[in-house]
Scaffold this active site. Structure first.
Site, PDB file in Angstrom:
ATOM      1  N   HIS A   1       0.857  -1.190   0.000  1.00 57.23           N
ATOM      2  CA  HIS A   1       0.000   0.000   0.000  1.00 57.23           C
ATOM      3  C   HIS A   1       0.890   1.237   0.000  1.00 57.23           C
ATOM      4  O   HIS A   1       1.564   1.515   0.990  1.00 57.23           O
ATOM      5  CB  HIS A   1      -0.916  -0.008   1.223  1.00 57.23           C
ATOM      6  CG  HIS A   1      -1.854  -1.175   1.263  1.00 57.23           C
ATOM      7  ND1 HIS A   1      -3.099  -1.156   0.664  1.00 57.23           N
ATOM      8  CD2 HIS A   1      -1.709  -2.415   1.791  1.00 57.23           C
ATOM      9  CE1 HIS A   1      -3.687  -2.328   0.846  1.00 57.23           C
ATOM     10  NE2 HIS A   1      -2.861  -3.116   1.519  1.00 57.23           N
ATOM     11  N   LEU A   2       0.898   1.950  -1.117  1.00 56.54           N
ATOM     12  CA  LEU A   2       1.696   3.174  -1.224  1.00 56.54           C
ATOM     13  C   LEU A   2       0.892   4.424  -0.863  1.00 56.54           C
ATOM     14  O   LEU A   2       1.446   5.515  -0.773  1.00 56.54           O
ATOM     15  CB  LEU A   2       2.288   3.303  -2.627  1.00 56.54           C
ATOM     16  CG  LEU A   2       3.292   2.198  -3.015  1.00 56.54           C
ATOM     17  CD1 LEU A   2       3.815   2.436  -4.426  1.00 56.54           C
ATOM     18  CD2 LEU A   2       4.441   2.122  -2.012  1.00 56.54           C
TER      19      LEU A   2
ATOM     20  N   ASP B   1      -8.726  -5.219  -2.826  1.00 58.26           N
ATOM     21  CA  ASP B   1      -8.055  -5.437  -1.539  1.00 58.26           C
ATOM     22  C   ASP B   1      -8.440  -4.381  -0.518  1.00 58.26           C
ATOM     23  O   ASP B   1      -8.555  -3.195  -0.828  1.00 58.26           O
ATOM     24  CB  ASP B   1      -6.540  -5.445  -1.702  1.00 58.26           C
ATOM     25  CG  ASP B   1      -5.852  -5.771  -0.383  1.00 58.26           C
ATOM     26  OD1 ASP B   1      -6.133  -6.831   0.171  1.00 58.26           O
ATOM     27  OD2 ASP B   1      -5.081  -4.923   0.106  1.00 58.26           O
TER      28      ASP B   1
ATOM     29  N   ASP C   1       2.336  -6.948   2.641  1.00 53.20           N
ATOM     30  CA  ASP C   1       1.129  -6.156   2.938  1.00 53.20           C
ATOM     31  C   ASP C   1       1.513  -4.877   3.684  1.00 53.20           C
ATOM     32  O   ASP C   1       0.864  -4.468   4.640  1.00 53.20           O
ATOM     33  CB  ASP C   1       0.108  -6.970   3.735  1.00 53.20           C
ATOM     34  CG  ASP C   1      -1.280  -6.330   3.774  1.00 53.20           C
ATOM     35  OD1 ASP C   1      -1.489  -5.323   3.068  1.00 53.20           O
ATOM     36  OD2 ASP C   1      -2.150  -6.815   4.519  1.00 53.20           O
TER      37      ASP C   1
ATOM     38  N   HIS D   1       0.381   3.742   8.446  1.00 54.04           N
ATOM     39  CA  HIS D   1      -0.596   4.681   9.003  1.00 54.04           C
ATOM     40  C   HIS D   1       0.162   5.721   9.830  1.00 54.04           C
ATOM     41  O   HIS D   1       1.309   5.510  10.212  1.00 54.04           O
ATOM     42  CB  HIS D   1      -1.603   3.959   9.894  1.00 54.04           C
ATOM     43  CG  HIS D   1      -2.487   3.003   9.168  1.00 54.04           C
ATOM     44  ND1 HIS D   1      -3.458   3.413   8.281  1.00 54.04           N
ATOM     45  CD2 HIS D   1      -2.537   1.644   9.188  1.00 54.04           C
ATOM     46  CE1 HIS D   1      -4.075   2.341   7.790  1.00 54.04           C
ATOM     47  NE2 HIS D   1      -3.534   1.265   8.318  1.00 54.04           N
TER      48      HIS D   1
ATOM     49  N   GLY E   1      -3.373  -2.561  10.048  1.00 56.51           N
ATOM     50  CA  GLY E   1      -2.207  -2.538   9.168  1.00 56.51           C
ATOM     51  C   GLY E   1      -0.902  -2.238   9.869  1.00 56.51           C
ATOM     52  O   GLY E   1      -0.857  -1.476  10.835  1.00 56.51           O
TER      53      GLY E   1
END
Length: 429
Positions: A67-68, A157, A310, A314, A329
């Protein structure tokens, strides 16, 4: 002028480290010299020389689930910071998920990510597009247009596709285009409001638990739909013994299903969670020790094909909201390899070749990528790893904007020292 990497080591087919010298030219590996002749200092004049000082040269790591956060959540991560974090972790190719804002569900958004990655990224970035518009599960995106724009696969996703008919339609469309469907498997009716797995930790702290069957129900459903449509179906971040049982059976039946697992699901269970610290909150959640053992064995027997991080950054403010309210996450790029090397290779459970295979050659094979090997003629994407270096995990030193990791303070061994992408050194310690 090319680049010579001298004084490096390569793994041979017997999992032995042998002396090697590697010549890179025009973004390709042009020559590999091994054995006694690799000690010869000649041939390097007039070229750039990198002295590996005995470090292992390996194919650049490949992460098919990251996740970018850009566009829309740049305060968490950007393509610039995320790719630098990936490079520091030894990754040279990463595949970014579409649950951004806006969602990557139009050719315009695909083009944005690709152009941004070319301008500001330092590793290879390939992008998923979403299965449904805005990941709402109500209407399929235009698969052909997204493919033509450069998306390589489709996934919602972050959420499971709740409608079986919607998923079957998506699989049929993807199969007609020769494209894979990647699924986050989660039945929403079983998980709403639950922050951790349904187990001892949840009961101790009075929290609603996420049951194993919430994942496995979708895995089973989707395997049947994949059999019916003939699509290549790939299961995201497998975490339960029940899901593994279904995937194993599907493979035995010849259904085209592949699967991935994250480092944290291989080394941590819900019994390891020290308290209500949201840096231990991820989705899927940490499961039981039995599930952890099942994941390890499934990776070893080929039921699970590849390892992914993954990587899900955050802000510290978000994670400070506590176990119930914080987002799911953890970050993964900068700890993945040393974590698994320390926990599985140094303990003798896995060979180094096995670990590297699951993080390089196998992901390239599953998704048809040119990368993943150290061979003459292959893309010059590689990592130099200091297998002897021990270091304590310190999130303050991360290149990612995210600091959210449960591994703070862990002493790990086997850290990347330099990363080369397309024949260019993009990161070095």
């Amino acid at each position: 002028m090319g680049i010579w990497i001298i004084n490096s080591k390569l793994l041979n087919e017997q999992n032995e480290q042998i002396a090697a010298k590697i010549y890179i030219e025009e973004g390709k590996i042009a020559r590999i010299i091994t054995g006694g002749s690799a000690e010869d200092g000649g041939q390097t004049e007039g070229h750039e020389v990198i002295d590996a000082q005995g470090k292992l040269a390996a194919p650049g790591l490949i992460d098919m689930h990251v996740h970018l956060r850009e566009p829309g959540f740049e305060y968490k991560e950007t393509i610039a910071t995320g790719t630098r974090s990936a490079a520091r972790g030894g990754f040279t190719t990463i595949a970014c998920m579409p649950n951004t804002r806006p969602v990557i569900d139009t050719p315009k958004t695909v083009h944005f990510v690709k152009e941004k990655a070319e301008q500001e990224g330092i590793v290879n970035v390939i992008t998923y597009a979403s299965i449904t518009k805005n990941e709402l599960g109500r209407e399929l995106t235009d698969f052909a247009a997204l493919r033509d724009a450069g998306a390589f696969a489709f996934t919602d996703d972050g959420v499971g596709v709740q409608s079986a008919q919607m998923m079957k339609d998506a699989m049929a469309k993807a199969a007609s285009l020769g494209m894979p469907i990647i699924a986050h498997c989660e039945d929403n009716t079983l998980v709403e409001g639950a922050p951790v797995t349904d187990g001892a930790f949840a009961r101790k702290h009075g929290l609603k638990g996420i049951p194993n069957e919430s994942e496995a129900i979708h895995v089973g459903r989707d395997i049947l739909l994949a059999e019916a449509t003939g699509v290549h179906y790939h299961v995201c971040h497998v975490s339960t013994e029940q899901s593994i049982r279904l995937i194993r059976q599907a493979k035995q039946l010849g259904i085209k299903v592949t699967a991935e697992v994250c480092p944290h699901h291989l080394v941590l269970s819900d019994e390891d969670i020290p308290g209500l610290d949201a840096n231990w909150k991820m989705n899927p959640p940490l499961r039981s020790p039995r599930d952890v053992q099942a994941c390890i064995e499934a990776l070893e027997d080929g039921t699970i094909d590849i390892i992914v991080t993954d990587h899900a950054p955050h802000s510290e403010e978000e994670k400070a909201k506590g176990m119930q309210a914080a987002p799911f996450g953890i970050v993964g790029f900068e700890t993945a390899f040393p974590l698994l090397y320390t926990k599985f290779v140094l303990t003798g459970r896995w060979t180094l070749s096995f670990l590297l295979d699951k993080m390089t050659r196998k992901p390239a094979e599953v998704f048809g990528l040119a990368q993943g090997t150290l061979a003459e003629g292959a893309p010059a994407d590689l990592v130099l790893i200091d297998l002897n270096k021990e270091q304590v995990v310190d999130p303050a030193q991360f290149l990612s904007k995210g600091r959210n990791t449960p591994f703070t303070g862990w002493s790990l061994q086997g850290w990347p020292a330099a990363t080369i992408v397309n024949g260019k050194v993009v990161w070095s310690e």
